[in-house]
Design an enzyme around this catalytic site. Sequence first.
Site, PDB file in Angstrom:
ATOM      1  N   SER A  14       0.826  -1.214   0.000  1.00 24.61           N
ATOM      2  CA  SER A  14       0.000   0.000   0.000  1.00 24.61           C
ATOM      3  C   SER A  14       0.854   1.256   0.000  1.00 24.61           C
ATOM      4  O   SER A  14       0.480   2.289   0.551  1.00 24.61           O
ATOM      5  CB  SER A  14      -0.932   0.007   1.210  1.00 24.61           C
ATOM      6  OG  SER A  14      -0.155   0.008   2.404  1.00 24.61           O
ATOM      7  N   GLU A 114      17.681  19.351  -6.258  1.00 28.39           N
ATOM      8  CA  GLU A 114      18.457  18.462  -5.401  1.00 28.39           C
ATOM      9  C   GLU A 114      19.721  18.075  -6.145  1.00 28.39           C
ATOM     10  O   GLU A 114      19.901  18.426  -7.311  1.00 28.39           O
ATOM     11  CB  GLU A 114      17.647  17.213  -5.027  1.00 28.39           C
ATOM     12  CG  GLU A 114      16.484  17.545  -4.119  1.00 28.39           C
ATOM     13  CD  GLU A 114      15.753  16.295  -3.640  1.00 28.39           C
ATOM     14  OE1 GLU A 114      16.409  15.387  -3.112  1.00 28.39           O
ATOM     15  OE2 GLU A 114      14.532  16.233  -3.823  1.00 28.39           O
ATOM     16  N   HIS A 229      22.266   6.371   0.652  1.00 26.74           N
ATOM     17  CA  HIS A 229      22.071   7.831   0.709  1.00 26.74           C
ATOM     18  C   HIS A 229      23.223   8.414   1.516  1.00 26.74           C
ATOM     19  O   HIS A 229      23.570   7.894   2.566  1.00 26.74           O
ATOM     20  CB  HIS A 229      20.730   8.157   1.367  1.00 26.74           C
ATOM     21  CG  HIS A 229      20.296   9.564   1.109  1.00 26.74           C
ATOM     22  ND1 HIS A 229      20.901  10.640   1.707  1.00 26.74           N
ATOM     23  CD2 HIS A 229      19.334  10.067   0.296  1.00 26.74           C
ATOM     24  CE1 HIS A 229      20.319  11.754   1.272  1.00 26.74           C
ATOM     25  NE2 HIS A 229      19.365  11.426   0.417  1.00 26.74           N
ATOM     26  N   HIS A 331      19.463   3.027   1.200  1.00 27.58           N
ATOM     27  CA  HIS A 331      18.304   3.898   0.981  1.00 27.58           C
ATOM     28  C   HIS A 331      17.337   3.389  -0.085  1.00 27.58           C
ATOM     29  O   HIS A 331      16.124   3.470   0.088  1.00 27.58           O
ATOM     30  CB  HIS A 331      18.816   5.278   0.581  1.00 27.58           C
ATOM     31  CG  HIS A 331      17.745   6.298   0.390  1.00 27.58           C
ATOM     32  ND1 HIS A 331      16.849   6.624   1.379  1.00 27.58           N
ATOM     33  CD2 HIS A 331      17.424   7.072  -0.685  1.00 27.58           C
ATOM     34  CE1 HIS A 331      16.018   7.567   0.927  1.00 27.58           C
ATOM     35  NE2 HIS A 331      16.330   7.842  -0.327  1.00 27.58           N
ATOM     36  N   ARG A 366      20.009   6.035  -8.701  1.00 28.44           N
ATOM     37  CA  ARG A 366      18.802   6.840  -8.931  1.00 28.44           C
ATOM     38  C   ARG A 366      19.049   8.329  -8.711  1.00 28.44           C
ATOM     39  O   ARG A 366      19.678   8.728  -7.730  1.00 28.44           O
ATOM     40  CB  ARG A 366      17.703   6.373  -7.973  1.00 28.44           C
ATOM     41  CG  ARG A 366      16.502   7.264  -7.943  1.00 28.44           C
ATOM     42  CD  ARG A 366      15.380   6.627  -7.184  1.00 28.44           C
ATOM     43  NE  ARG A 366      15.560   6.619  -5.749  1.00 28.44           N
ATOM     44  CZ  ARG A 366      15.228   7.608  -4.934  1.00 28.44           C
ATOM     45  NH1 ARG A 366      14.744   8.735  -5.424  1.00 28.44           N
ATOM     46  NH2 ARG A 366      15.378   7.484  -3.629  1.00 28.44           N
TER      47      ARG A 366
HETATM   48  C1  LIG Z   1      13.232   8.310   4.182  1.00 28.30           C
HETATM   49  C2  LIG Z   1      12.950   8.245   2.702  1.00 28.30           C
HETATM   50  C3  LIG Z   1      12.822   9.417   1.983  1.00 28.30           C
HETATM   51  C4  LIG Z   1      12.564   9.377   0.605  1.00 28.30           C
HETATM   52  N1  LIG Z   1      12.398  10.533  -0.090  1.00 28.30           N
HETATM   53  C5  LIG Z   1      12.070  10.477  -1.408  1.00 28.30           C
HETATM   54  C6  LIG Z   1      11.795  11.663  -2.136  1.00 28.30           C
HETATM   55  O1  LIG Z   1      11.806  12.767  -1.601  1.00 28.30           O
HETATM   56  N2  LIG Z   1      11.478  11.543  -3.457  1.00 28.30           N
HETATM   57  C7  LIG Z   1      11.430  10.342  -4.097  1.00 28.30           C
HETATM   58  O2  LIG Z   1      11.141  10.302  -5.311  1.00 28.30           O
HETATM   59  N3  LIG Z   1      11.672   9.196  -3.411  1.00 28.30           N
HETATM   60  C8  LIG Z   1      11.975   9.238  -2.098  1.00 28.30           C
HETATM   61  N4  LIG Z   1      12.199   8.077  -1.408  1.00 28.30           N
HETATM   62  C9  LIG Z   1      12.009   6.795  -2.092  1.00 28.30           C
HETATM   63  C10 LIG Z   1      10.537   6.510  -2.238  1.00 28.30           C
HETATM   64  O3  LIG Z   1       9.825   6.902  -1.104  1.00 28.30           O
HETATM   65  C11 LIG Z   1      10.270   5.014  -2.473  1.00 28.30           C
HETATM   66  O4  LIG Z   1      11.203   4.460  -3.301  1.00 28.30           O
HETATM   67  C12 LIG Z   1       8.953   4.813  -3.127  1.00 28.30           C
HETATM   68  O5  LIG Z   1       7.981   5.523  -2.450  1.00 28.30           O
HETATM   69  C13 LIG Z   1       8.633   3.340  -3.195  1.00 28.30           C
HETATM   70  O6  LIG Z   1       7.242   3.168  -3.276  1.00 28.30           O
HETATM   71  P1  LIG Z   1       6.651   1.698  -3.304  1.00 28.30           P
HETATM   72  O7  LIG Z   1       5.182   1.854  -3.365  1.00 28.30           O
HETATM   73  O8  LIG Z   1       7.333   0.920  -4.347  1.00 28.30           O
HETATM   74  O9  LIG Z   1       7.111   1.061  -1.919  1.00 28.30           O
HETATM   75  P2  LIG Z   1       6.736   1.442  -0.425  1.00 28.30           P
HETATM   76  O10 LIG Z   1       6.196   2.802  -0.327  1.00 28.30           O
HETATM   77  O11 LIG Z   1       7.885   1.093   0.423  1.00 28.30           O
HETATM   78  O12 LIG Z   1       5.544   0.448  -0.092  1.00 28.30           O
HETATM   79  C14 LIG Z   1       5.748  -0.937   0.014  1.00 28.30           C
HETATM   80  C15 LIG Z   1       4.494  -1.541   0.591  1.00 28.30           C
HETATM   81  O13 LIG Z   1       4.550  -2.955   0.492  1.00 28.30           O
HETATM   82  C16 LIG Z   1       4.116  -3.536   1.718  1.00 28.30           C
HETATM   83  N5  LIG Z   1       4.659  -4.891   1.784  1.00 28.30           N
HETATM   84  C17 LIG Z   1       5.943  -5.302   1.891  1.00 28.30           C
HETATM   85  N6  LIG Z   1       6.018  -6.643   1.844  1.00 28.30           N
HETATM   86  C18 LIG Z   1       4.752  -7.093   1.683  1.00 28.30           C
HETATM   87  C19 LIG Z   1       4.169  -8.371   1.569  1.00 28.30           C
HETATM   88  N7  LIG Z   1       4.909  -9.494   1.604  1.00 28.30           N
HETATM   89  N8  LIG Z   1       2.827  -8.478   1.424  1.00 28.30           N
HETATM   90  C20 LIG Z   1       2.037  -7.365   1.407  1.00 28.30           C
HETATM   91  N9  LIG Z   1       2.552  -6.112   1.527  1.00 28.30           N
HETATM   92  C21 LIG Z   1       3.886  -5.988   1.646  1.00 28.30           C
HETATM   93  C22 LIG Z   1       4.586  -2.553   2.762  1.00 28.30           C
HETATM   94  O14 LIG Z   1       3.922  -2.736   3.984  1.00 28.30           O
HETATM   95  C23 LIG Z   1       4.258  -1.242   2.066  1.00 28.30           C
HETATM   96  O15 LIG Z   1       2.886  -0.943   2.214  1.00 28.30           O
HETATM   97  C24 LIG Z   1      12.465   8.115  -0.041  1.00 28.30           C
HETATM   98  C25 LIG Z   1      12.610   6.934   0.699  1.00 28.30           C
HETATM   99  C26 LIG Z   1      12.844   6.991   2.051  1.00 28.30           C
HETATM  100  C27 LIG Z   1      12.999   5.724   2.806  1.00 28.30           C
END
Ligand SMILES: Cc1cc2nc3c(=O)[nH]c(=O)nc-3n(C[C@H](O)[C@H](O)[C@H](O)COP(=O)(O)OP(=O)(O)OC[C@H]3O[C@@H](n4cnc5c(N)ncnc54)[C@H](O)[C@@H]3O)c2cc1C
Length: 429
Positions: A14, A114, A229, A331, A366
Amino acid sequence: MKNNKEYDVIIAGSGLAGLFAALNLPESYKILIVTKDTADLSDSFLAQGGICVQRDEDDYDSFMEDTLKAGHYENKREAVDVMIRESREVIQDLLTAGVEFDKNPSGDFAYTKEAAHSKPRILHARDTTGQEICSKLTLRVRERSNIEIMEGSRVVDILISSGRCWGVVVRRPGQPPENMLCSDVILATGGVGGLYPRSTNYPHLTGDALAIALRHGIRVKDMSFVQVHPTSLYTEKPGRAFLISEAVRGEGAILLDKKGNRFVDELLPRDQVTEAIYAQMEKDQMPYVMLCLAGHTEADIPVRFPGIYQRCLQEGYDISKECIPVVPAQHYFMGGIDVDLFSRTSLDHLYAVGETSCNGVHGRNRLASNSLLESLVFSKRAALDIQKHSREEIHPEFPKPDSAYYDKIEEENRDLVSKEIRKEPNHAE
Ligand SMILES: Cc1cc2nc3c(=O)[nH]c(=O)nc-3n(C[C@H](O)[C@H](O)[C@H](O)COP(=O)(O)OP(=O)(O)OC[C@H]3O[C@@H](n4cnc5c(N)ncnc54)[C@H](O)[C@@H]3O)c2cc1C
């Protein structure tokens, strides 16, 4: 014997990628989002710096070059092209969903810059951009009666028959694993930070979808491309490393060695700044270097960076007055499940989006603030592609999943993914 299907689409995760995929599927589809913790516990919510957008036609070449250069020209150019060209559309989608980005006094968006960006093209909501975007999208998802969110549950496997995916195996708290059938599955389980002792990621992000892919021979790519990072707040306390966004350097902050001298161009790509910090720490025999924003920016620090300001205060540092100790931390994961430009994996009816996928946008490293954008563009593409084929009404029968088997493989998954990622050395430890 046949089973009736339960859902049209099941999404694992999510975060931004999972939420946006769900919102881009028709309201006539029955959708399930399975998520490992509470719905808001994702790295997407943590995003600080912002989200890139192509500002105007003239920005295309420079956005492309910045992304390729940061990625060491190992990016897939067609994927970068798609991301840039579709960036304005997905930002418009966010605005329509109620997301608000910071504006300057004249009412125009306040774009920031950035590291490794040649010009300001990053939209942000103070330093809590991820929270602004994801909380609004979560609200929109909860308004949809066709989307169910199953919290505290994890996808541990996928169901395969006749060369295609038919659903997932889910473990809900205190219950035996169960089969859940659907026409299409989207894996959006995020990154791998939970496999590292020092990471900015949530610890429950352990590359679960990668483990599933590896077990089933679904193609993966660039598995050693792990991003460190350069700047997380140094502390001796255990737990998730607190990120000090690149936007802080973008707004003027400098890095100093133990004698108070600058030692690197702070706006180089992340991997180069990280290398320089590690080298300096070694030379100084120190577990950190210093980051100084006070006196180096015109920004009103508590207003521009409220999240970072408050957190540093809790740790005993006032960043509007003093320097802070910083150290690199794992990161982001550029590698992942290999997907095409529509986020299709090598298995039919199985999609992967967001950080768990690898469409080649990021190459070896990235560019800052490209990850939220990439998640949006390619999860929307997955949702649109799913609508191109018909939904299945009848499914093959699958045996009841065996608890002991899943206990065992869940225990082994961390090692399985870790080994794959660590086949080539990198700086993420
Ligand atoms: C501190 C921080 C700051 C950042 N700042 C930026 C920024 O400013 N700009 C930018 O572009 N990017 C940024 N990033 C990177 C960016 O936030 C993420 O790479 C991106 O949001 C990933 O989105 P996602 O939906 O793929 O994963 P996530 O948002 O990590 O979501 C993964 C989801 O999968 C769920 N999950 C995991 N395993 C399972 C499973 N087995 N079954 C069901 N659910 C599961 C988790 O609970 C979670 O809901 C940042 C990252 C961090 C950590």
